[in-house]
Design an enzyme around this catalytic site. Structure first.
Site, PDB file in Angstrom:
ATOM      1  N   SER A 126      33.607  53.236  47.089  1.00  0.00           N
ATOM      2  CA  SER A 126      33.488  54.547  46.478  1.00  0.00           C
ATOM      3  C   SER A 126      32.665  55.503  47.327  1.00  0.00           C
ATOM      4  O   SER A 126      31.722  55.104  48.008  1.00  0.00           O
ATOM      5  CB  SER A 126      32.832  54.419  45.094  1.00  0.00           C
TER       6      SER A 126
ATOM      7  N   GLN B  97      37.469  55.435  48.998  1.00  0.00           N
ATOM      8  CA  GLN B  97      37.763  56.351  47.888  1.00  0.00           C
ATOM      9  C   GLN B  97      36.982  57.640  48.100  1.00  0.00           C
ATOM     10  O   GLN B  97      35.767  57.622  48.316  1.00  0.00           O
ATOM     11  CB  GLN B  97      37.386  55.702  46.556  1.00  0.00           C
TER      12      GLN B  97
ATOM     13  N   TYR C  47      35.976  61.568  46.775  1.00  0.00           N
ATOM     14  CA  TYR C  47      35.920  62.735  45.906  1.00  0.00           C
ATOM     15  C   TYR C  47      35.812  63.953  46.827  1.00  0.00           C
ATOM     16  O   TYR C  47      35.117  63.903  47.851  1.00  0.00           O
ATOM     17  CB  TYR C  47      34.688  62.710  45.007  1.00  0.00           C
TER      18      TYR C  47
ATOM     19  N   THR D  79      40.471  60.472  44.409  1.00  0.00           N
ATOM     20  CA  THR D  79      40.358  60.505  42.947  1.00  0.00           C
ATOM     21  C   THR D  79      40.398  61.955  42.484  1.00  0.00           C
ATOM     22  O   THR D  79      39.621  62.788  42.950  1.00  0.00           O
ATOM     23  CB  THR D  79      39.053  59.827  42.494  1.00  0.00           C
TER      24      THR D  79
ATOM     25  N   ARG E 144      29.116  61.200  29.271  1.00  0.00           N
ATOM     26  CA  ARG E 144      28.856  59.783  29.044  1.00  0.00           C
ATOM     27  C   ARG E 144      27.575  59.660  28.214  1.00  0.00           C
ATOM     28  O   ARG E 144      26.457  59.667  28.733  1.00  0.00           O
ATOM     29  CB  ARG E 144      28.772  59.051  30.381  1.00  0.00           C
TER      30      ARG E 144
ATOM     31  N   LYS F  70      44.547  58.746  42.880  1.00  0.00           N
ATOM     32  CA  LYS F  70      44.081  58.008  41.707  1.00  0.00           C
ATOM     33  C   LYS F  70      43.669  58.980  40.600  1.00  0.00           C
ATOM     34  O   LYS F  70      42.939  59.938  40.864  1.00  0.00           O
ATOM     35  CB  LYS F  70      42.892  57.126  42.090  1.00  0.00           C
TER      36      LYS F  70
ATOM     37  N   HIS G  33      40.334  56.935  34.479  1.00  0.00           N
ATOM     38  CA  HIS G  33      38.972  56.705  34.974  1.00  0.00           C
ATOM     39  C   HIS G  33      38.207  55.727  34.079  1.00  0.00           C
ATOM     40  O   HIS G  33      37.005  55.873  33.849  1.00  0.00           O
ATOM     41  CB  HIS G  33      38.204  58.024  35.080  1.00  0.00           C
TER      42      HIS G  33
ATOM     43  N   THR H 281      42.449  50.773  34.094  1.00  0.00           N
ATOM     44  CA  THR H 281      41.884  51.124  32.781  1.00  0.00           C
ATOM     45  C   THR H 281      42.277  50.098  31.718  1.00  0.00           C
ATOM     46  O   THR H 281      43.449  49.945  31.375  1.00  0.00           O
ATOM     47  CB  THR H 281      42.285  52.531  32.296  1.00  0.00           C
ATOM     48  N   GLY H 282      41.263  49.383  31.240  1.00  0.00           N
ATOM     49  CA  GLY H 282      41.460  48.450  30.131  1.00  0.00           C
ATOM     50  C   GLY H 282      41.770  47.034  30.531  1.00  0.00           C
ATOM     51  O   GLY H 282      41.907  46.167  29.661  1.00  0.00           O
TER      52      GLY H 282
END
Length: 403
Positions: free
Chosen positions: A136, A158, A160, A186, A195, A276, A300, A332-333
């Protein structure tokens, strides 16, 4: 009437097989963990609450994350019986190269906060097990140090997009020079999600020694000892920060970026490009038309927009729209190998896991990451065999039904 007799020692001896004593507490914890959920339980005990909640939590009421996990839980797997599954092949291609399993390690920020071994540990496990790993932008180990820790691993970077575009260009140049094979952009963080667990915990980077954290330190002395006696947190992409995660994202990231900016990206990066954070069929078409080699259906991990689309629900429609023009991945998940297999059956070319390996990292450092990879791999292989499938390529819509 049943006749009874006292058993002889020779008859009892084969039944009395005491479990070997394991003196290494980390090994004992990890061997007792049979699922990712078990690793999560260990991680929660061994990590300060604010750090665990940063990893475990999602945005606002956390509805997006719960919906994603609920869909995996409620779907139906449909086996085909009387198939020869004496050999099961879990390999798949990701960006035109083979991966040992149909999942990669997703990029995660502030990884050395979870455990002091951090990104190096993840990269070394990725190298040993043939699993691609994405570092990241917000990683806590430099690009060069991750490359040195696992020179033979398949490494992606990755990105940003920052308000300062020259910083992004520098990061891409460093990643290319260090042998990172692909760039993952991303696109679902124009601003930081809310959050709330982090806000309530007063979580900051690095952790501040408030009254609450001092009290928590007494409950997790090993974690604090490791944090304070190992190298200071070194970010992959910035020198230091002293505030909250949300403040950092809002300060650095560029909310003005549009799809036209992919031309700027391509001018600096000539390798494979993964986008992503795709959450609609229309956006999937747009970024593939713009030249993406792969897309990741992802909200995300539920950490940005609450009530966002569930990636697994989108998957069949996106796969139909994109066809073979780009690879379609999903995250995700995902908390089990069965989740991975279900995504592949619904059309994903591969998946990405994040929290799953972070729970392992918090539970036992590098050995914990390896245990997470071992659990997921074993579950993938077992689920495929029980479905009557010998290879990833044989998985299809006939093997799964969504509720």
């Amino acid at each position: 009437m049943t006749e009874r007799q006292l058993p002889k020692w020779s008859e009892l001896q084969p039944l009395l097989r005491p479990k070997p004593i394991r003196l290494d507490p980390t090994r004992r914890r990890l061997e007792d963990a049979l699922t990712i959920a078990d690793l999560r339980t260990v991680a929660r005990r061994r990590t300060p609450r604010s750090v665990f909640d940063y990893t475990d939590g999602a945005a606002e009421a956390e509805i997006s994350l719960r919906r994603a996990r609920r869909l995996f839980r409620d779907l139906e797997l449909r086996p085909s019986i009387l198939q020869d599954v004496s050999e099961v092949d879990t390999t798949t291609d990701m960006l035109g190269k083979p991966a040992a399993v149909p999942f990669s390690f997703a990029p995660t920020g502030f990884t050395r906060m979870m455990h002091h071994e951090g990104e190096r540990a993840v990269a070394r496990v990725a190298q040993r097990r043939g699993i691609p790993y994405a570092l990241s932008t917000m990683g806590t180990t430099s690009i060069e140090d991750v490359a040195a820790a696992a020179p033979e691993a398949r490494k992606w970077f990755q990105l940003y997009v920052w308000k300062d575009r020259s910083a992004g260009e520098d990061l891409m140049a460093r990643a290319k020079a260090s042998g990172f094979e692909a760039l993952q952009l991303t696109v679902d963080v124009p601003v930081a999600g809310a959050r709330l667990r982090d806000t309530r915990n007063g979580f900051s980077i690095p952790p501040a020694l408030s009254v609450r954290t001092v009290l928590d330190a007494g409950m997790h002395p090993a974690w604090w000892l490791n944090l304070l006696t190992t190298r200071p947190l070194e970010f992959a992409s910035l020198q230091s920060w002293g505030g909250t995660v949300a403040d950092l994202l809002d300060k650095l990231f560029d909310p003005t970026m549009t799809i036209a900016d992919l031309e700027w990206l391509r001018a600096s990066w000539d390798g494979p490009l993964v986008i992503k954070g795709i959450q609609t069929v229309e956006d999937a078409r747009r970024v593939v038309d713009a030249g993406a080699d792969a897309i990741v259906l992802s909200n995300h991990g539920g950490r940005q927009l609450d009530r966002a689309p569930v990636p697994l629900r989108l998957l069949p429609d996106v796969k139909e729209a994109v066809g073979d023009r780009a690879e379609v991945w999903l995250d995700t998940g995902i908390l089990s190998g069965a989740d991975v297999v279900a995504a592949l059956a619904l059309g994903a070319d591969a998946t990405m896991v994040g929290r799953a390996y972070l729970y392992g990292l918090m539970a036992g450092g590098e050995r914990g990451v390896d245990r997470a990879a071992e659990i997921l791999t074993r579950e993938v292989r077992r689920t495929m065999a029980l479905l009557g499938v010998r290879s990833v390529r044989e998985l299809g819509l006939q093997h799964v039904r969504l509720p």
